[in-house]
Design an enzyme around this catalytic site. Structure first.
Site, PDB file in Angstrom:
ATOM      1  N   GLY A  12     -21.885 -18.514  32.519  1.00  0.00           N
ATOM      2  CA  GLY A  12     -22.057 -18.269  33.957  1.00  0.00           C
ATOM      3  C   GLY A  12     -23.009 -19.211  34.657  1.00  0.00           C
ATOM      4  N   SER A  13     -23.157 -20.442  34.134  1.00  0.00           N
ATOM      5  CA  SER A  13     -24.051 -21.373  34.844  1.00  0.00           C
ATOM      6  C   SER A  13     -23.481 -21.730  36.214  1.00  0.00           C
ATOM      7  CB  SER A  13     -24.315 -22.632  34.010  1.00  0.00           C
ATOM      8  OG  SER A  13     -23.151 -23.409  33.885  1.00  0.00           O
ATOM      9  N   ASN A  14     -22.163 -21.754  36.329  1.00  0.00           N
ATOM     10  CA  ASN A  14     -21.578 -21.999  37.657  1.00  0.00           C
ATOM     11  C   ASN A  14     -21.797 -20.813  38.587  1.00  0.00           C
ATOM     12  OD1 ASN A  14     -20.063 -24.667  37.980  1.00  0.00           O
ATOM     13  ND2 ASN A  14     -19.481 -24.017  35.926  1.00  0.00           N
ATOM     14  N   ARG A  61      -0.564  -8.965  29.918  1.00  0.00           N
ATOM     15  CA  ARG A  61      -1.272  -9.715  30.960  1.00  0.00           C
ATOM     16  C   ARG A  61      -1.172  -9.027  32.320  1.00  0.00           C
ATOM     17  NH1 ARG A  61      -3.011 -14.611  29.856  1.00  0.00           N
ATOM     18  NH2 ARG A  61      -1.563 -15.246  28.239  1.00  0.00           N
ATOM     19  N   MET A  86     -11.701 -17.578  31.286  1.00  0.00           N
ATOM     20  CA  MET A  86     -10.839 -18.225  30.292  1.00  0.00           C
ATOM     21  C   MET A  86      -9.587 -17.419  29.970  1.00  0.00           C
ATOM     22  SD  MET A  86     -12.574 -20.898  30.141  1.00  0.00           S
ATOM     23  CE  MET A  86     -12.256 -21.970  28.766  1.00  0.00           C
ATOM     24  N   HIS A 105     -12.410 -26.979  36.922  1.00  0.00           N
ATOM     25  CA  HIS A 105     -11.887 -27.401  35.620  1.00  0.00           C
ATOM     26  C   HIS A 105     -12.633 -28.662  35.185  1.00  0.00           C
ATOM     27  CE1 HIS A 105      -8.978 -27.865  32.400  1.00  0.00           C
ATOM     28  NE2 HIS A 105      -8.935 -29.154  32.700  1.00  0.00           N
ATOM     29  N   THR A 137      -2.750 -22.037  41.361  1.00  0.00           N
ATOM     30  CA  THR A 137      -1.320 -21.736  41.493  1.00  0.00           C
ATOM     31  C   THR A 137      -0.817 -21.272  40.129  1.00  0.00           C
ATOM     32  OG1 THR A 137      -0.814 -24.041  41.021  1.00  0.00           O
ATOM     33  CG2 THR A 137      -0.882 -23.413  43.343  1.00  0.00           C
ATOM     34  N   LEU A 140      -0.621 -23.904  35.378  1.00  0.00           N
ATOM     35  CA  LEU A 140      -2.009 -24.055  34.920  1.00  0.00           C
ATOM     36  C   LEU A 140      -2.633 -25.366  35.414  1.00  0.00           C
ATOM     37  CD1 LEU A 140      -4.198 -22.767  33.019  1.00  0.00           C
ATOM     38  CD2 LEU A 140      -3.337 -24.321  31.264  1.00  0.00           C
ATOM     39  N   ASP A 141      -3.819 -25.253  36.039  1.00  0.00           N
ATOM     40  CA  ASP A 141      -4.629 -26.412  36.455  1.00  0.00           C
ATOM     41  C   ASP A 141      -3.844 -27.393  37.329  1.00  0.00           C
ATOM     42  OD1 ASP A 141      -6.732 -25.358  34.949  1.00  0.00           O
ATOM     43  OD2 ASP A 141      -6.124 -26.448  33.145  1.00  0.00           O
TER      44      ASP A 141
HETATM   45  C1  GAR Z   1     -17.215 -24.909  32.965  1.00  0.00           C
HETATM   46  O1  GAR Z   1     -17.435 -26.176  32.418  1.00  0.00           O
HETATM   47  C2  GAR Z   1     -15.847 -24.837  33.597  1.00  0.00           C
HETATM   48  O2  GAR Z   1     -15.423 -26.047  34.130  1.00  0.00           O
HETATM   49  C3  GAR Z   1     -14.991 -24.455  32.419  1.00  0.00           C
HETATM   50  O3  GAR Z   1     -15.768 -23.521  31.694  1.00  0.00           O
HETATM   51  C4  GAR Z   1     -17.141 -23.845  31.861  1.00  0.00           C
HETATM   52  C5  GAR Z   1     -17.884 -22.575  32.231  1.00  0.00           C
HETATM   53  O4  GAR Z   1     -19.263 -22.770  32.232  1.00  0.00           O
HETATM   54  N1  GAR Z   1     -13.754 -23.894  32.837  1.00  0.00           N
HETATM   55  C6  GAR Z   1     -12.605 -24.087  32.219  1.00  0.00           C
HETATM   56  O5  GAR Z   1     -12.501 -24.743  31.217  1.00  0.00           O
HETATM   57  C7  GAR Z   1     -11.419 -23.389  32.858  1.00  0.00           C
HETATM   58  N2  GAR Z   1     -10.204 -23.886  32.306  1.00  0.00           N
HETATM   59  P1  GAR Z   1     -20.220 -21.657  32.845  1.00  0.00           P
HETATM   60  O6  GAR Z   1     -19.820 -20.324  32.239  1.00  0.00           O
HETATM   61  O7  GAR Z   1     -21.590 -22.062  32.400  1.00  0.00           O
HETATM   62  O8  GAR Z   1     -20.055 -21.659  34.335  1.00  0.00           O
END
Ligand code: GAR
Length: 209
Positions: A12-14, A61, A86, A105, A137, A140-141
């Site tokens: 969860g750093s983002n 799903r 994820m 991504h 969408t 994927l990606d």
């Molecule tokens: C991030 O690098 C993000 O780009 C990636 O997961 C990481 C999450 O980091 N996302 C994907 O790969 C999605 N396909 P975080 O939990 O520290 O935010």
């Protein structure tokens, strides 16, 4: 004020970067499909509501996505931000949130969709790498890219160092794009995305060399 939900699976750093950015929208809730995700602690520390919806507890799903959908409706969410979430989402869920859901991504899309992007960049020998914020969408990606953070791959970089350098860029561009959506700088229309009232033809680039 725009109400935001953030979907997470891990550190969860983002999410933290979005919290720290004091967006003009309000993060009203965080959903994790993993009960142990550290992102949940970050949300609690910031007094944000959390919901754990474990995909393993649902037969398929669609059933899992229906519960998430209902939670988002309960929170009256306008914008869904995937931040290290994820799980692949069902077409029905994605359609329901079309134009209202963004993802980050860790690659310069359309290159390196999917997993293990940093190692794949190294294997190919690319000189440039980075991250992309895009609308989600069903494919994927593949949704329209809004912004990219670009860095130069160094000769000493490995997958770990690249991941951490890309994270720095992610924490810069994700809050910026979220704020653009909150304040109307970025608008999704059926005819395409507008940036400052003009069609956005290329993702906005942030470079770190
Ligand atoms: C991030 O690098 C993000 O780009 C990636 O997961 C990481 C999450 O980091 N996302 C994907 O790969 C999605 N396909 P975080 O939990 O520290 O935010």
């Amino acid at each position: 004020m725009i109400k935001i939900a953030v979907l997470v699976s891990g550190n969860g750093s983002n999410l933290q970067a979005l919290i720290d950015a004091n967006l003009s929208g309000q993060i009203v809730g965080v959903i994790s499909n993993k009960p142990e995700a550290y992102a949940l602690e970050r949300a609690k520390k910031a007094n944000i509501a959390t919901a754990v919806i474990e995909h393993k507890q649902y037969p398929n799903r669609e059933a899992f996505d229906d519960v998430m959908h209902q939670q988002l409706l309960d929170w009256e969410v306008d914008l869904v931000i995937l931040a290290g979430f994820m799980r692949i989402l069902s077409e029905k869920f994605v359609k329901a949130w079309e134009g209202k859901m963004i993802n980050i991504h860790p690659s310069l899309l359309p290159n390196y969709k999917g997993m293990h992007t940093h190692q794949r960049v190294l294997n190919t020998g690319d000189r440039l790498h980075g991250c992309t914020v895009h609308y989600v969408t069903a494919e994927l990606d593949a949704g329209q890219a809004l912004a990219q953070g670009v860095l130069q791959v160094g000769i000493h970089d490995d997958a770990v160092s690249l991941a951490s350098r890309v994270h720095v860029l992610e924490h810069l561009i994700y809050p910026q794009v979220a704020e653009w959506i909150c304040n109307g700088t970025v608008i999704y229309t059926d005819q395409g995305v507008l940036f400052k009232e003009q069609p956005l033809l290329e993702p906005i680039q942030f470079c770190k060399f």
